[in-house]
Design a protein around this motif. Structure first.
Motif, PDB file in Angstrom:
ATOM      1  N   ASP A   1     -83.768  77.655  13.157  1.00  0.00           N
ATOM      2  CA  ASP A   1     -83.467  78.374  11.917  1.00  0.00           C
ATOM      3  C   ASP A   1     -82.175  77.843  11.305  1.00  0.00           C
ATOM      4  O   ASP A   1     -81.357  77.209  11.967  1.00  0.00           O
ATOM      5  CB  ASP A   1     -83.327  79.878  12.179  1.00  0.00           C
ATOM      6  N   THR A   2     -82.004  78.142  10.032  1.00  0.00           N
ATOM      7  CA  THR A   2     -80.825  77.692   9.298  1.00  0.00           C
ATOM      8  C   THR A   2     -79.909  78.865   9.006  1.00  0.00           C
ATOM      9  O   THR A   2     -80.350  79.910   8.536  1.00  0.00           O
ATOM     10  CB  THR A   2     -81.231  77.015   7.971  1.00  0.00           C
ATOM     11  N   VAL A   3     -78.626  78.649   9.265  1.00  0.00           N
ATOM     12  CA  VAL A   3     -77.594  79.631   8.984  1.00  0.00           C
ATOM     13  C   VAL A   3     -76.796  79.130   7.784  1.00  0.00           C
ATOM     14  O   VAL A   3     -76.361  77.978   7.757  1.00  0.00           O
ATOM     15  CB  VAL A   3     -76.668  79.799  10.209  1.00  0.00           C
ATOM     16  N   GLY A   4     -76.625  79.984   6.780  1.00  0.00           N
ATOM     17  CA  GLY A   4     -75.796  79.652   5.634  1.00  0.00           C
ATOM     18  C   GLY A   4     -74.357  80.047   5.918  1.00  0.00           C
ATOM     19  O   GLY A   4     -74.099  81.164   6.362  1.00  0.00           O
ATOM     20  N   LEU A   5     -73.426  79.153   5.703  1.00  0.00           N
ATOM     21  CA  LEU A   5     -72.014  79.418   5.960  1.00  0.00           C
ATOM     22  C   LEU A   5     -71.284  79.546   4.627  1.00  0.00           C
ATOM     23  O   LEU A   5     -71.322  78.624   3.804  1.00  0.00           O
ATOM     24  CB  LEU A   5     -71.408  78.290   6.802  1.00  0.00           C
ATOM     25  N   ILE A   6     -70.642  80.698   4.421  1.00  0.00           N
ATOM     26  CA  ILE A   6     -69.936  80.959   3.165  1.00  0.00           C
ATOM     27  C   ILE A   6     -68.561  81.539   3.447  1.00  0.00           C
ATOM     28  O   ILE A   6     -68.250  81.925   4.560  1.00  0.00           O
ATOM     29  CB  ILE A   6     -70.735  81.929   2.261  1.00  0.00           C
ATOM     30  N   ASN A   7     -67.769  81.622   2.399  1.00  0.00           N
ATOM     31  CA  ASN A   7     -66.454  82.253   2.425  1.00  0.00           C
ATOM     32  C   ASN A   7     -66.370  83.210   1.239  1.00  0.00           C
ATOM     33  O   ASN A   7     -65.912  82.827   0.172  1.00  0.00           O
ATOM     34  CB  ASN A   7     -65.353  81.193   2.294  1.00  0.00           C
ATOM     35  N   PRO A   8     -66.793  84.459   1.385  1.00  0.00           N
ATOM     36  CA  PRO A   8     -66.746  85.378   0.249  1.00  0.00           C
ATOM     37  C   PRO A   8     -65.380  86.035   0.038  1.00  0.00           C
ATOM     38  O   PRO A   8     -65.225  86.887  -0.829  1.00  0.00           O
ATOM     39  CB  PRO A   8     -67.799  86.425   0.610  1.00  0.00           C
TER      40      PRO A   8
ATOM     41  N   ASN B   1     -76.741  82.867  -3.810  1.00  0.00           N
ATOM     42  CA  ASN B   1     -77.528  81.651  -3.565  1.00  0.00           C
ATOM     43  C   ASN B   1     -78.087  81.612  -2.142  1.00  0.00           C
ATOM     44  O   ASN B   1     -79.212  81.163  -1.932  1.00  0.00           O
ATOM     45  CB  ASN B   1     -76.694  80.400  -3.828  1.00  0.00           C
ATOM     46  N   MET B   2     -77.323  82.078  -1.182  1.00  0.00           N
ATOM     47  CA  MET B   2     -77.811  82.090   0.200  1.00  0.00           C
ATOM     48  C   MET B   2     -78.967  83.086   0.365  1.00  0.00           C
ATOM     49  O   MET B   2     -79.920  82.816   1.090  1.00  0.00           O
ATOM     50  CB  MET B   2     -76.691  82.411   1.183  1.00  0.00           C
ATOM     51  N   TYR B   3     -78.887  84.222  -0.318  1.00  0.00           N
ATOM     52  CA  TYR B   3     -79.998  85.178  -0.255  1.00  0.00           C
ATOM     53  C   TYR B   3     -81.231  84.630  -0.971  1.00  0.00           C
ATOM     54  O   TYR B   3     -82.350  84.881  -0.557  1.00  0.00           O
ATOM     55  CB  TYR B   3     -79.601  86.534  -0.838  1.00  0.00           C
ATOM     56  N   ALA B   4     -81.031  83.853  -2.014  1.00  0.00           N
ATOM     57  CA  ALA B   4     -82.152  83.304  -2.781  1.00  0.00           C
ATOM     58  C   ALA B   4     -82.789  82.101  -2.095  1.00  0.00           C
ATOM     59  O   ALA B   4     -83.955  81.790  -2.361  1.00  0.00           O
ATOM     60  CB  ALA B   4     -81.676  82.901  -4.175  1.00  0.00           C
TER      61      ALA B   4
END
Length: 145
Positions: free
Chosen positions: A44-51, A101-104
């Motif tokens: 699986d792919t994990v999206g990495l963000i900095n909110p 974008n990560m949710y989409a």
């Protein structure tokens, strides 16, 4: 009947949460039932963000990528992951865009934040809650995440 300190704190917490995101609670998007995202599995792919807070060292992203790989997961970096706007990881609009974008993104199975911090509160009104409800995903972090 006596009320415990824990029960009081739970009631206060629920009340505060409802006041922080009135558009979500008023619209009833999440009122029908709890949304439970699927579990992660190898590949699986994990999206990495900095909110919220900025990452000051690019090496932190490399360490995260290596850690996910060791767990059998792929990593996809948010477009604004390494942005800086003062102490924040980019402008409010850009940080919110990474969340949305990560949710989409159908390839992303979970969203992990590299940093936490107060900046998350600043983007609440910029999130697309209908999109989030349509694509439930694990979101994990610390602090204000």
């Amino acid at each position: 009947m006596s009320i415990t300190r824990r029960q009081i704190l739970q009631m206060v917490g629920v009340g505060l949460a409802a006041t922080q995101v009135p558009s979500v609670t008023a619209s009833g998007i999440f009122s029908k039932s709890a949304l439970k995202p699927p579990r992660l599995k190898a590949g699986d792919t994990v999206g990495l963000i900095n909110p919220a807070g900025a990452t000051f060292h690019k090496d932190d992203v490399d360490i995260a990528r290596e850690t996910f790989a060791a767990l059998g997961l792929k990593m996809k970096a948010g477009e604004h992951l390494l942005d800086r706007y003062g102490y924040l990881a980019g402008t409010d609009a850009n940080r919110a865009a990474d969340v949305n974008n990560m949710y989409a993104d159908p390839e992303v199975n979970a969203i992990i934040t590299l940093r936490g911090g107060w900046g998350c509160n600043r983007i609440l009104d910029l999130l697309d809650y209908k999109l989030i409800a349509k694509h439930p995903k694990i979101i994990m972090g610390y602090s204000d995440i």
